[in-house]
Motif scaffolding. Structure first.
Motif, PDB file in Angstrom:
ATOM      1  N   ASP A  48       5.618 -37.340  48.701  1.00  0.00           N
ATOM      2  CA  ASP A  48       6.023 -38.741  48.721  1.00  0.00           C
ATOM      3  C   ASP A  48       4.774 -39.585  48.514  1.00  0.00           C
ATOM      4  O   ASP A  48       3.747 -39.078  48.054  1.00  0.00           O
ATOM      5  CB  ASP A  48       6.782 -39.099  50.000  1.00  0.00           C
ATOM      6  CG  ASP A  48       5.944 -38.960  51.270  1.00  0.00           C
ATOM      7  OD1 ASP A  48       4.733 -38.654  51.178  1.00  0.00           O
ATOM      8  OD2 ASP A  48       6.507 -39.175  52.366  1.00  0.00           O
ATOM      9  N   GLN A 137      13.323 -33.441  39.004  1.00  0.00           N
ATOM     10  CA  GLN A 137      14.145 -33.615  40.202  1.00  0.00           C
ATOM     11  C   GLN A 137      13.303 -33.818  41.456  1.00  0.00           C
ATOM     12  O   GLN A 137      13.801 -33.678  42.570  1.00  0.00           O
ATOM     13  CB  GLN A 137      15.046 -32.384  40.403  1.00  0.00           C
ATOM     14  CG  GLN A 137      16.027 -32.149  39.283  1.00  0.00           C
ATOM     15  CD  GLN A 137      17.189 -33.127  39.311  1.00  0.00           C
ATOM     16  OE1 GLN A 137      17.150 -34.103  40.042  1.00  0.00           O
ATOM     17  NE2 GLN A 137      18.209 -32.877  38.526  1.00  0.00           N
ATOM     18  N   GLN A 139      12.299 -35.474  44.149  1.00  0.00           N
ATOM     19  CA  GLN A 139      12.536 -36.548  45.109  1.00  0.00           C
ATOM     20  C   GLN A 139      12.876 -35.915  46.451  1.00  0.00           C
ATOM     21  O   GLN A 139      13.745 -35.045  46.526  1.00  0.00           O
ATOM     22  CB  GLN A 139      13.683 -37.459  44.662  1.00  0.00           C
ATOM     23  CG  GLN A 139      13.384 -38.277  43.412  1.00  0.00           C
ATOM     24  CD  GLN A 139      14.549 -39.202  43.074  1.00  0.00           C
ATOM     25  OE1 GLN A 139      15.689 -38.778  42.974  1.00  0.00           O
ATOM     26  NE2 GLN A 139      14.243 -40.483  42.925  1.00  0.00           N
ATOM     27  N   VAL A 141      13.328 -36.154  50.926  1.00  0.00           N
ATOM     28  CA  VAL A 141      13.738 -36.942  52.081  1.00  0.00           C
ATOM     29  C   VAL A 141      12.565 -37.011  53.050  1.00  0.00           C
ATOM     30  O   VAL A 141      12.226 -36.024  53.707  1.00  0.00           O
ATOM     31  CB  VAL A 141      14.962 -36.317  52.777  1.00  0.00           C
ATOM     32  CG1 VAL A 141      15.353 -37.147  54.002  1.00  0.00           C
ATOM     33  CG2 VAL A 141      16.128 -36.196  51.806  1.00  0.00           C
ATOM     34  N   GLU A 215      12.738 -31.267  52.427  1.00  0.00           N
ATOM     35  CA  GLU A 215      14.135 -31.504  52.033  1.00  0.00           C
ATOM     36  C   GLU A 215      14.186 -32.340  50.768  1.00  0.00           C
ATOM     37  O   GLU A 215      13.644 -33.447  50.719  1.00  0.00           O
ATOM     38  CB  GLU A 215      14.893 -32.213  53.157  1.00  0.00           C
ATOM     39  CG  GLU A 215      16.378 -32.426  52.842  1.00  0.00           C
ATOM     40  CD  GLU A 215      17.135 -33.089  53.985  1.00  0.00           C
ATOM     41  OE1 GLU A 215      18.357 -33.303  53.830  1.00  0.00           O
ATOM     42  OE2 GLU A 215      16.509 -33.388  55.029  1.00  0.00           O
ATOM     43  N   THR A 216      14.839 -31.815  49.760  1.00  0.00           N
ATOM     44  CA  THR A 216      14.987 -32.525  48.498  1.00  0.00           C
ATOM     45  C   THR A 216      16.259 -33.382  48.506  1.00  0.00           C
ATOM     46  O   THR A 216      17.182 -33.133  49.284  1.00  0.00           O
ATOM     47  CB  THR A 216      15.032 -31.549  47.319  1.00  0.00           C
ATOM     48  OG1 THR A 216      15.215 -32.270  46.095  1.00  0.00           O
ATOM     49  CG2 THR A 216      16.179 -30.560  47.467  1.00  0.00           C
ATOM     50  N   LYS A 217      16.291 -34.378  47.649  1.00  0.00           N
ATOM     51  CA  LYS A 217      17.469 -35.238  47.543  1.00  0.00           C
ATOM     52  C   LYS A 217      18.487 -34.699  46.544  1.00  0.00           C
ATOM     53  O   LYS A 217      19.561 -35.287  46.381  1.00  0.00           O
ATOM     54  CB  LYS A 217      17.049 -36.651  47.127  1.00  0.00           C
ATOM     55  CG  LYS A 217      16.202 -37.382  48.157  1.00  0.00           C
ATOM     56  CD  LYS A 217      15.848 -38.786  47.688  1.00  0.00           C
ATOM     57  CE  LYS A 217      15.011 -39.526  48.730  1.00  0.00           C
ATOM     58  NZ  LYS A 217      14.668 -40.904  48.277  1.00  0.00           N
ATOM     59  N   ASN A 218      18.171 -33.587  45.884  1.00  0.00           N
ATOM     60  CA  ASN A 218      19.040 -33.077  44.823  1.00  0.00           C
ATOM     61  C   ASN A 218      19.162 -31.565  44.930  1.00  0.00           C
ATOM     62  O   ASN A 218      18.151 -30.861  44.967  1.00  0.00           O
ATOM     63  CB  ASN A 218      18.477 -33.473  43.457  1.00  0.00           C
ATOM     64  CG  ASN A 218      19.453 -33.212  42.323  1.00  0.00           C
ATOM     65  OD1 ASN A 218      19.809 -32.075  42.069  1.00  0.00           O
ATOM     66  ND2 ASN A 218      19.880 -34.272  41.655  1.00  0.00           N
ATOM     67  N   TRP A 265      18.342 -28.776  51.125  1.00  0.00           N
ATOM     68  CA  TRP A 265      19.118 -29.953  50.697  1.00  0.00           C
ATOM     69  C   TRP A 265      20.311 -30.123  51.623  1.00  0.00           C
ATOM     70  O   TRP A 265      20.861 -29.151  52.142  1.00  0.00           O
ATOM     71  CB  TRP A 265      19.582 -29.755  49.250  1.00  0.00           C
ATOM     72  CG  TRP A 265      20.607 -30.739  48.766  1.00  0.00           C
ATOM     73  CD1 TRP A 265      20.400 -32.032  48.387  1.00  0.00           C
ATOM     74  CD2 TRP A 265      22.008 -30.499  48.594  1.00  0.00           C
ATOM     75  NE1 TRP A 265      21.580 -32.616  47.997  1.00  0.00           N
ATOM     76  CE2 TRP A 265      22.590 -31.697  48.113  1.00  0.00           C
ATOM     77  CE3 TRP A 265      22.833 -29.394  48.805  1.00  0.00           C
ATOM     78  CZ2 TRP A 265      23.948 -31.813  47.837  1.00  0.00           C
ATOM     79  CZ3 TRP A 265      24.186 -29.502  48.539  1.00  0.00           C
ATOM     80  CH2 TRP A 265      24.729 -30.712  48.045  1.00  0.00           C
ATOM     81  N   ASP A 266      20.715 -31.361  51.845  1.00  0.00           N
ATOM     82  CA  ASP A 266      21.983 -31.699  52.481  1.00  0.00           C
ATOM     83  C   ASP A 266      22.027 -31.385  53.968  1.00  0.00           C
ATOM     84  O   ASP A 266      23.044 -30.946  54.503  1.00  0.00           O
ATOM     85  CB  ASP A 266      23.142 -30.975  51.770  1.00  0.00           C
ATOM     86  CG  ASP A 266      24.515 -31.535  52.125  1.00  0.00           C
ATOM     87  OD1 ASP A 266      24.595 -32.757  52.342  1.00  0.00           O
ATOM     88  OD2 ASP A 266      25.478 -30.752  52.189  1.00  0.00           O
TER      89      ASP A 266
END
Length: 312
Positions: A48, A137, A139, A141, A215-218, A265-266
């Motif tokens: 980030d 990809q 991005q 969290v 943690e990825t956003k995708n 993710w998620d």
């Protein structure tokens, strides 16, 4: 004490330079090589706009160097230091060169009961809008939820839980009885919605860093990293799967620097006002995962070491 989030992790390894390719090529992260105040090279890994989230220092052994915990402000930091000292913890204010090495405005450090160095900080250097990542990809969290989470192996789970909850003020999200040599795992959260910022894995006589999670956003970023890890020849510590506790879809790979790296993710988010700690017990039919996550090992890796008797 209200620790805001897990801010950064520092490790040492004779294979530190492997992150120059590992970071961008496998995980879509950014890696920058810098010199610290002693003139030693350090690799700063970012996912980030913060100056870094993972610092990899060259060293003769694979080991955890430090864990950085973020507080909202200098006032909160002063209060946290006072609380630690009231509990009998020896806390040291960092020197200016140490603050510069960490790219933070305020910094104190102390050790947990097992000799691991922890740092409390406020005001980490940020480059707004800088992060681009190594994949399209890329991005992640972070923000109010911090870098992700870290899991420590500890020789005495009850002593560890006492310290990290009653002294550091982390809260319990889940407890799992794994069984075998590992006993219980505790998942502890800071003052943000992430299910856990710290995991504790009990293992008699052993201490160290088991893994770091981002943690990825995708979801595709997890699959891309899984393919890239296979192509790079990284040992897959755990196959793709979804956890029961935080509901994260993820996989784990063993890094050349000794610790496991999980990309997921998620994950669910925790409402601090309404969440009740959950308990899962393998002896009562708990299967451990919603699906997948076949582990090739659990707990043991090169960054986990026999504990120094003075800290046992």
């Amino acid at each position: 004490m209200r620790i805001h989030s897990l801010g950064y992790v520092g490790v040492e390894s004779p294979a530190a330079s492997e992150w120059l390719a590992l970071g961008p090529d496998v995980y879509g992260l950014e890696v920058e090589e810098k010199s610290d105040s002693a003139g030693e090279s350090v690799l700063r890994v970012s996912w980030d706009d913060r100056a870094y989230r993972l610092a990899v220092h060259p060293g003769p052994d694979h080991k955890l160097a430090y864990i950085g915990w973020e507080l909202h402000s200098a006032t909160d930091l002063d209060g946290a230091v006072a609380e630690l000292r009231a509990h009998g913890v020896e806390v040291t204010e960092a020197k200016p060169e140490e603050r510069a090495d960490r790219s933070v405005r305020y910094l104190f450090h102390f050790k947990d009961p097992f000799g691991n160095r922890h740092e409390l900080f406020s005001g980490q250097l940020t480059f707004e809008g800088r992060f681009r990542g190594g994949h399209y990809q890329s991005q992640f969290v972070t923000g109010s939820q911090g870098l992700g989470h870290a899991v420590l192996v500890v020789p005495d789970i009850e002593q560890a839980v006492e310290f990290f909850t009653r002294v550091l003020g982390l809260k319990t999200s889940d407890i799992t009885r794994v069984g075998g040599p590992f006993g219980e795992m505790w998942f502890l959260r800071a003052a943000n919605p992430r299910h856990h910022s710290l995991g504790l894995m009990g293992m008699t006589g052993m201490s160290g860093l088991q893994h770091v999670m981002i943690e990825t956003k995708n979801m595709d970023a997890v699959g891309m990293a899984y393919d890239a890890a296979h192509k790079a020849g990284l040992p897959i510590s755990s196959s793709m799967g979804r956890h029961i506790g935080d509901r994260m879809l993820s996989f784990y790979a063993r890094t050349p620097t000794g610790f496991d790296f999980e990309i997921g993710w998620d994950s669910i988010q925790v409402n601090d006002g309404s969440w009740s700690a959950q308990y899962f017990d393998s002896a009562e039919g708990w299967v451990g995962e919603v699906w997948g996550h076949e582990y090739s090992h659990l707990g043991m890796n090169p960054t986990v070491h026999p504990i120094d008797p003075q800290h046992s």
